[in-house]
Design a protein around this motif. Structure first.
Motif, PDB file in Angstrom:
ATOM      1  N   CYS A 151       2.492   1.363   3.353  1.00 12.45           N
ATOM      2  CA  CYS A 151       2.888   1.415   4.771  1.00 12.45           C
ATOM      3  C   CYS A 151       4.384   1.653   4.904  1.00 12.45           C
TER       4      CYS A 151
ATOM      5  N   HIS B 109       1.802  -4.881  -0.838  1.00 10.85           N
ATOM      6  CA  HIS B 109       1.441  -6.141  -0.183  1.00 10.85           C
ATOM      7  C   HIS B 109       0.104  -6.065   0.543  1.00 10.85           C
ATOM      8  N   GLU B 110      -0.521  -4.869   0.571  1.00 11.87           N
ATOM      9  CA  GLU B 110      -1.813  -4.732   1.269  1.00 11.87           C
ATOM     10  C   GLU B 110      -2.878  -4.475   0.212  1.00 11.87           C
TER      11      GLU B 110
ATOM     12  N   GLU C 104      -5.011  -6.420   5.681  1.00 11.28           N
ATOM     13  CA  GLU C 104      -3.661  -6.931   5.959  1.00 11.28           C
ATOM     14  C   GLU C 104      -3.055  -6.271   7.192  1.00 11.28           C
TER      15      GLU C 104
HETATM   16 ZN   LIG Z   1       2.213  -3.096   5.234  1.00 12.08          ZN
END
Ligand SMILES: [Zn+2]
Ligand SMILES: [Zn+2]
Length: 362
Positions: free
Chosen positions: A40, A65-66, A154
């Motif tokens: 992202c 982190h996802e 997430e």
């Molecule tokens: Zn993200």
């Protein structure tokens, strides 16, 4: 093991082949084989060295982190998870400070000291590696039918937390307001997933974004039942006429000029939610008096929200099942492409296009 890492000092972003494989070090930990990691805007900023901090004593930060992974080993005190289960991890971990009521109550998303860590972002390695180890307290079990879309959990939690807060805020009105009109600003994954949450909650929802039609984001929004308007084709004044007085604006673009423009369409007793973090920081001229007058005379709320709590991950997983049933194939359509770790740099360069790009570990 293989991992994607950024080296801020030498300004490198690359795959490392010999990252130390994490092992269980407490009976409540779980070892997970990574299946997919979503990329992202935060990863773009980290890869640009504008954001992100390696763990203390490390010259690199493993990104990601996802994540979605498969449990391969559980500690002796772990309950509710077994090898073969699919899991998604939360991102933020509490700060160590006694004086932080948020972290001490299990809500590091509201941390007041800034001493929290975030996996893949802030002083903790992320999940863009063949394996990761995590405490069972930070893992959520994923139903097997969600295998191909659970990497969206997430980013969906951002909208879940926002809508939960909207529901709290609506309690200030002494009657029970019906879900009315919503505008989603931005049509990236956080925007489109936000539109799904608002539609599910009963809001008649319009997506307002920059790219002119036709484009794949507009196609996804309209297939959900949310009209898509391009800010290049429909100015804000026209949006106000077309969408009517808006009860909720869900901002997911990270563009400050567009955000304050759209604040003008917020209707009486409306709630404006900011979720985007602006990258560019050019000064902005605002009609401050007019905006303040509007906000006061219309009892409006402007709310910023970041990250998400335990319960938002549970809500996101329940919603993914609902969305899967209500809009077959649409969540899948939001995943533009899957890439090997070696293509991370290509993905974070702005040329990738589409909606959500995902790194897979085969
Ligand atoms: Zn993200
Ligand atoms: Zn804290």
């Amino acid at each position: 093991m293989k991992a994607v890492a950024v080296f801020p000092k030498s300004r490198e972003v690359r795959v490392i082949e010999d990252a130390p494989e994490p092992r269980l070090s407490s009976p409540t930990q779980v070892r997970v084989r990574t299946l997919e990691v979503g990329v992202c805007g935060t990863d773009k900023e980290i890869a640009d060295f504008r954001y992100g901090t390696p763990p203390e004593g490390s010259d690199f930060l493993i990104v990601g982190h996802e994540a979605l992974g498969e449990v391969v080993e559980v500690g002796s005190a772990v309950q509710g998870l077994k090898p073969g289960d699919l899991v998604v991890p939360r991102v933020r971990r509490p700060c160590p400070h006694e004086r932080c009521p948020a972290c001490r109550h299990g809500y590091p998303d509201f941390c007041i000291t800034g001493g929290y860590t975030e996996r893949g972002i802030q002083k903790a390695h992320g999940f863009c590696a063949q394996f990761f180890v995590e405490d069972v307290a930070y893992l959520h079990r994923v139903p097997a039918p969600l295998r191909h879309v659970a990497v969206l959990t997430e980013p969906l939690t951002i909208a879940e937390k926002a809508l939960r807060e909207v529901e709290h805020l609506k309690e200030r009105l002494p009657w029970e307001p019906k879900p009315g009109r919503a505008v989603v600003l931005g049509s990236g994954p956080v925007g489109l997933l936000g539109a799904m949450v608002l539609l599910r909650a009963g809001y008649s929802t319009t997506v307002y974004s920059r790219s002119p039609k036709p484009n794949v984001k507009a196609e996804v929004a309209e297939a959900l039942g949310a009209p898509y308007l391009s800010s290049q084709q429909v100015p804000v004044e026209e949006l106000r006429k077309r969408a009517g007085p808006v009860d909720v604006v869900y901002e997911a673009a990270g563009a400050s000029k567009a955000a304050f423009e759209v604040l003008k369409v917020l209707g009486p007793n409306g709630i404006f939610i900011f979720t985007g973090v602006p990258g560019r920081k050019e000064p902005l001229e605002l009609e401050g008096a007019a905006l303040l007058k509007q906000m006061v005379l219309h009892n409006q709320v402007v709310l910023g929200t970041v990250n998400a709590a335990d319960m938002d991950f549970d809500a996101a997983l329940e919603d993914l099942e609902r969305f899967h049933a209500r809009w077959p194939g649409r969540l899948e359509r939001m995943i533009t492409a899957r890439h090997p770790p070696e293509e991370f740099i290509q993905v974070v360069s702005d040329k990738a296009g589409g909606i959500k790009h995902v790194i897979t570990f085969g």
